[in-house]
Design a protein around this motif. Structure first.
Motif, mmCIF file in Angstrom:
data_model
loop_
_atom_site.group_PDB
_atom_site.id
_atom_site.type_symbol
_atom_site.label_atom_id
_atom_site.label_comp_id
_atom_site.label_asym_id
_atom_site.label_seq_id
_atom_site.Cartn_x
_atom_site.Cartn_y
_atom_site.Cartn_z
ATOM 1 N N GLU A 90 0.692 -1.135 -0.087
ATOM 2 C CA GLU A 90 -0.082 -0.083 0.079
ATOM 3 C C GLU A 90 0.794 1.348 -0.091
ATOM 4 O O GLU A 90 0.397 1.993 -0.794
ATOM 5 C CB GLU A 90 -0.925 -0.002 1.236
ATOM 6 N N GLU A 91 1.906 1.277 0.850
ATOM 7 C CA GLU A 91 2.917 2.209 0.851
ATOM 8 C C GLU A 91 3.597 2.611 -0.425
ATOM 9 O O GLU A 91 3.711 3.836 -0.860
ATOM 10 C CB GLU A 91 3.749 2.226 1.910
ATOM 11 N N ALA A 92 3.942 1.563 -0.906
ATOM 12 C CA ALA A 92 4.592 1.442 -2.427
ATOM 13 C C ALA A 92 3.857 2.142 -3.541
ATOM 14 O O ALA A 92 4.139 3.200 -4.204
ATOM 15 C CB ALA A 92 5.258 0.229 -2.492
ATOM 16 N N LEU A 93 2.511 1.834 -3.465
ATOM 17 C CA LEU A 93 1.529 1.943 -4.479
ATOM 18 C C LEU A 93 1.261 3.624 -4.426
ATOM 19 O O LEU A 93 1.342 4.365 -5.248
ATOM 20 C CB LEU A 93 0.193 1.343 -4.345
ATOM 21 N N THR A 94 1.073 4.091 -3.288
ATOM 22 C CA THR A 94 0.846 5.463 -2.807
ATOM 23 C C THR A 94 2.074 6.239 -3.287
ATOM 24 O O THR A 94 1.830 7.442 -3.871
ATOM 25 C CB THR A 94 0.459 5.822 -1.184
ATOM 26 N N ALA A 95 3.389 5.771 -2.867
ATOM 27 C CA ALA A 95 4.333 6.803 -3.325
ATOM 28 C C ALA A 95 4.496 6.794 -4.906
ATOM 29 O O ALA A 95 5.018 7.569 -5.248
ATOM 30 C CB ALA A 95 5.722 6.056 -2.781
ATOM 31 N N ALA A 96 4.312 5.645 -5.544
ATOM 32 C CA ALA A 96 4.282 5.553 -6.696
ATOM 33 C C ALA A 96 3.430 6.365 -7.721
ATOM 34 O O ALA A 96 3.961 7.104 -8.544
ATOM 35 C CB ALA A 96 4.161 4.010 -7.482
ATOM 36 N N LYS A 97 2.221 6.412 -7.079
ATOM 37 C CA LYS A 97 1.043 7.374 -7.705
ATOM 38 C C LYS A 97 1.620 8.783 -7.385
ATOM 39 O O LYS A 97 1.492 9.675 -8.212
ATOM 40 C CB LYS A 97 -0.207 7.271 -6.933
ATOM 41 N N ARG A 98 2.036 9.178 -6.285
ATOM 42 C CA ARG A 98 2.629 10.471 -5.900
ATOM 43 C C ARG A 98 3.956 11.034 -7.019
ATOM 44 O O ARG A 98 3.953 12.067 -7.539
ATOM 45 C CB ARG A 98 3.074 10.482 -4.579
ATOM 46 N N GLU A 113 0.180 16.413 -13.376
ATOM 47 C CA GLU A 113 -1.135 16.081 -13.255
ATOM 48 C C GLU A 113 -1.565 16.076 -11.674
ATOM 49 O O GLU A 113 -0.999 15.487 -11.004
ATOM 50 C CB GLU A 113 -1.850 14.827 -13.761
ATOM 51 N N LYS A 114 -2.897 16.423 -11.432
ATOM 52 C CA LYS A 114 -3.556 16.486 -10.263
ATOM 53 C C LYS A 114 -3.965 15.033 -9.852
ATOM 54 O O LYS A 114 -4.592 14.359 -10.877
ATOM 55 C CB LYS A 114 -4.586 17.598 -9.742
ATOM 56 N N PRO A 115 -3.988 14.596 -8.939
ATOM 57 C CA PRO A 115 -4.556 12.954 -8.695
ATOM 58 C C PRO A 115 -6.107 13.089 -9.111
ATOM 59 O O PRO A 115 -6.674 14.186 -8.750
ATOM 60 C CB PRO A 115 -4.495 12.570 -7.077
#
Length: 105
Positions: free
Chosen positions: A58-66, A74-76
Motif C-alpha cells: 500500500e505504501e509503495a503504491l501510494t508513493a508511486a502514484k505521488r 497532473e493532479k490526482p
C-alpha cells in the motif's frame, strides 16, 4: 541462511519428483508437508508475512502514484461520486407457446 533454505527446498522437491518409491511414499511426503504447513507456528508466520507485505504494498503504491503525478504535473483524480441506479426497464413479453400460436391452414 536463505541460500541454505532454498538448497534444502530444492533437494526436497527433487526427491519428491525423482523418487522411485512410488505413490505411497509420495503420499507420505505430501501428508507430512501438509501437516507442517497447517501447524500453528507456520500459519502465524504466514499471517505476519501477509500483513507486512500488504502494508508495504500500500505504501509503495501510494508513493508511486505521488511520483507519477509529480512527473506528469497532473493532479490526482478525485473519486467519482456514486452513480444513481438505472431506471428499471419493463421486461419483454414472454414468447408465445406452441398452444397459443394460431394454427397454420
Amino acid at each position: 541462511m536463505r541460500g541454505k533454505f532454498l538448497f534444502i527446498l530444492g533437494l526436497a522437491i527433487g526427491y519428491v519428483f525423482g523418487t522411485r518409491a512410488g505413490r505411497k511414499r509420495y503420499e507420505q511426503i505430501k501428508s507430512a508437508a501438509q501437516n507442517i504447513w497447517e501447524s500453528e507456528p507456520v500459519q502465524w508466520s504466514v499471517k505476519q508475512a501477509q500483513d507486512a507485505v500488504g502494508d508495504v504494498a500500500e505504501e509503495a503504491l501510494t508513493a508511486a502514484k505521488r511520483v507519477i503525478h509529480q512527473v506528469t504535473g497532473e493532479k490526482p483524480a478525485k473519486k467519482a461520486p456514486a452513480k444513481k441506479p438505472a431506471a428499471k426497464i419493463a421486461p419483454k413479453p414472454a414468447a408465445r407457446t406452441a398452444a397459443a400460436k394460431p394454427a397454420a391452414e
